[in-house]
Scaffold this motif. Structure first.
Motif, mmCIF file in Angstrom:
data_model
loop_
_atom_site.group_PDB
_atom_site.id
_atom_site.type_symbol
_atom_site.label_atom_id
_atom_site.label_comp_id
_atom_site.label_asym_id
_atom_site.label_seq_id
_atom_site.Cartn_x
_atom_site.Cartn_y
_atom_site.Cartn_z
ATOM 1 N N ALA A 10 20.237 -7.274 53.384
ATOM 2 C CA ALA A 10 19.924 -5.898 52.959
ATOM 3 C C ALA A 10 19.583 -5.820 51.482
ATOM 4 O O ALA A 10 19.035 -4.815 51.024
ATOM 5 N N THR A 11 19.905 -6.855 50.716
ATOM 6 C CA THR A 11 19.641 -6.864 49.267
ATOM 7 C C THR A 11 19.119 -8.250 48.869
ATOM 8 O O THR A 11 19.871 -9.105 48.418
ATOM 9 N N MET A 12 17.820 -8.441 49.041
ATOM 10 C CA MET A 12 17.180 -9.753 48.905
ATOM 11 C C MET A 12 17.394 -10.401 47.535
ATOM 12 O O MET A 12 17.698 -11.591 47.451
ATOM 13 N N GLY A 13 17.187 -9.656 46.453
ATOM 14 C CA GLY A 13 17.341 -10.197 45.096
ATOM 15 C C GLY A 13 16.513 -11.459 44.899
ATOM 16 O O GLY A 13 15.331 -11.505 45.232
ATOM 17 N N ASN A 14 17.149 -12.500 44.394
ATOM 18 C CA ASN A 14 16.416 -13.758 44.159
ATOM 19 C C ASN A 14 16.369 -14.654 45.391
ATOM 20 O O ASN A 14 15.947 -15.813 45.301
ATOM 21 N N TYR B 226 18.720 -16.012 47.433
ATOM 22 C CA TYR B 226 19.716 -17.043 47.786
ATOM 23 C C TYR B 226 20.319 -16.768 49.155
ATOM 24 O O TYR B 226 20.458 -17.670 49.987
ATOM 25 N N ASP B 227 20.668 -15.502 49.399
ATOM 26 C CA ASP B 227 21.267 -15.163 50.701
ATOM 27 C C ASP B 227 20.234 -15.247 51.822
ATOM 28 O O ASP B 227 20.537 -15.705 52.918
ATOM 29 N N ASP C 36 14.181 -5.449 49.814
ATOM 30 C CA ASP C 36 14.431 -5.124 48.409
ATOM 31 C C ASP C 36 13.383 -4.115 47.960
ATOM 32 O O ASP C 36 12.300 -4.035 48.530
ATOM 33 N N GLN D 172 12.276 -4.137 44.820
ATOM 34 C CA GLN D 172 11.564 -4.706 43.670
ATOM 35 C C GLN D 172 10.592 -5.802 44.115
ATOM 36 O O GLN D 172 10.995 -6.764 44.784
ATOM 37 N N GLY E 211 13.501 0.213 50.825
ATOM 38 C CA GLY E 211 14.950 0.374 50.701
ATOM 39 C C GLY E 211 15.667 0.062 52.005
ATOM 40 O O GLY E 211 15.160 0.378 53.083
ATOM 41 N N HIS E 212 16.854 -0.518 51.892
ATOM 42 C CA HIS E 212 17.624 -0.852 53.099
ATOM 43 C C HIS E 212 18.029 0.391 53.886
ATOM 44 O O HIS E 212 18.366 0.304 55.054
ATOM 45 N N GLU E 213 17.980 1.561 53.232
ATOM 46 C CA GLU E 213 18.312 2.809 53.940
ATOM 47 C C GLU E 213 17.295 3.104 55.040
ATOM 48 O O GLU E 213 17.541 3.922 55.914
ATOM 49 N N ASN F 124 24.691 -7.496 49.156
ATOM 50 C CA ASN F 124 25.213 -8.033 47.907
ATOM 51 C C ASN F 124 24.821 -6.995 46.862
ATOM 52 O O ASN F 124 23.699 -6.992 46.357
ATOM 53 N N TYR G 298 22.893 -5.233 40.742
ATOM 54 C CA TYR G 298 21.551 -5.389 40.180
ATOM 55 C C TYR G 298 21.050 -6.822 40.339
ATOM 56 O O TYR G 298 21.838 -7.756 40.558
HETATM 57 C C1 LIG Z 1 22.937 -8.315 43.444
HETATM 58 S S1 LIG Z 1 21.247 -8.271 43.832
HETATM 59 C C2 LIG Z 1 21.156 -9.204 45.323
HETATM 60 C C3 LIG Z 1 21.258 -10.687 45.147
HETATM 61 C C4 LIG Z 1 20.671 -11.452 46.303
HETATM 62 N N1 LIG Z 1 21.390 -11.248 47.546
HETATM 63 C C5 LIG Z 1 20.435 -12.944 46.039
HETATM 64 O O1 LIG Z 1 20.780 -13.773 46.905
HETATM 65 O O2 LIG Z 1 19.881 -13.276 45.001
HETATM 66 C C6 LIG Z 1 20.998 -6.623 44.438
HETATM 67 C C7 LIG Z 1 19.568 -6.304 44.846
HETATM 68 O O3 LIG Z 1 19.555 -5.075 45.554
HETATM 69 C C8 LIG Z 1 18.291 -4.488 45.321
HETATM 70 N N2 LIG Z 1 18.302 -3.070 45.714
HETATM 71 C C9 LIG Z 1 18.638 -1.976 44.999
HETATM 72 N N3 LIG Z 1 18.522 -0.867 45.749
HETATM 73 C C10 LIG Z 1 18.067 -1.265 46.966
HETATM 74 C C11 LIG Z 1 17.734 -0.586 48.180
HETATM 75 N N4 LIG Z 1 17.841 0.751 48.282
HETATM 76 N N5 LIG Z 1 17.305 -1.327 49.220
HETATM 77 C C12 LIG Z 1 17.185 -2.684 49.138
HETATM 78 N N6 LIG Z 1 17.498 -3.370 48.024
HETATM 79 C C13 LIG Z 1 17.933 -2.681 46.952
HETATM 80 C C14 LIG Z 1 18.046 -4.737 43.846
HETATM 81 O O4 LIG Z 1 16.674 -4.603 43.552
HETATM 82 C C15 LIG Z 1 18.599 -6.152 43.677
HETATM 83 O O5 LIG Z 1 17.572 -7.089 43.787
#
Ligand SMILES: C[S@@+](CC[C@H](N)C(=O)[O-])C[C@H]1O[C@@H](n2cnc3c(N)ncnc32)[C@H](O)[C@@H]1O
Length: 193
Positions: A31-35, A37-38, A56, A58, A84-86, A102, A105
């Protein structure tokens, strides 16, 4: 098999549980791709016959994750979604076995783009509906950044009120750590209602 050699990283402890939950062929969600890793970890776990949806908001996250997946030739079993994951329910109809959040930010990027209480709760609600019986929503929560504590409180208010006939809710945390240690919350759907 991941081994948490030391009890220091919530992400490693999370994987000790995920190892038991995710099987080859499963459909799962980051639900929160980020970089990424997950996402990469999930793609490896579900194998060639499984599938990962990864969200994500971004563009930067998509680029960085795509690169990571292509390096390992895992891109065919992952859909990277810039939304957005919503809105998870707009993309997934099949039953899923796991959703990983996860929160917080994207490390090294703009710290003002953070996950937010309203959208996080909406996404957890949708995820619980999509889970198959004994599927799990895993939420790693961080409170060290502005807004993090509000988000944690919202998540706890929500999960505390889940009916125990329908869900098991577990929390893990570092009780003697200073400086806002993270929390892990795991929600298991017991059966379909
Ligand atoms: C802590 S990071 C996640 C780290 C990631 N899991 C990894 O393995 O690198 C949180 C991520 O949530 C994303 N984020 C924020 N609001 C979001 C939303 N409404 N839906 C999906 N992603 C969102 C941010 O852009 C950010 O990249």
């Amino acid at each position: 098999m991941i081994k948490a050699k030391y009890l220091t990283k919530i992400t490693d402890i999370n994987k000790l549980y995920l190892e038991q939950i995710i099987n080859e062929g499963d459909i799962v969600v980051d639900a929160t791709m980020g970089n990424g890793y997950d996402t990469k970890y999930l793609a490896e776990k579900v194998g060639e016959s499984g599938f990962v949806y990864s969200f994500d908001i971004q563009e930067e996250a998509i680029k960085s994750t795509r690169k990571k997946l292509e390096k390992e030739n895992l891109q065919e079993r992952v859909k990277l979604i810039l939304d957005g994951h919503e809105n998870i329910d707009n993309y997934i109809e099949k039953k899923i076995s796991c959703v990983v959040f996860n929160l917080g930010y994207l490390p090294r990027a703009q710290h003002m783009i953070i996950t937010k209480p309203n959208t996080t709760i909406k996404a957890i609600e949708h995820s619980l509906k999509l889970l198959k019986p004994h599927g799990v929503v895993s939420i790693s929560i961080y409170t060290g950044h502005p807004g993090g504590l509000d988000e944690k409180n919202s998540v706890y208010d929500f999960v505390k009120n889940l009916d125990q006939r329908e869900f098991n809710v577990l929390e893990c945390g570092f009780v003697n750590q200073v400086n806002n240690p993270p929390q892990l919350v795991l929600i298991e759907k017991k059966k379909e209602y």
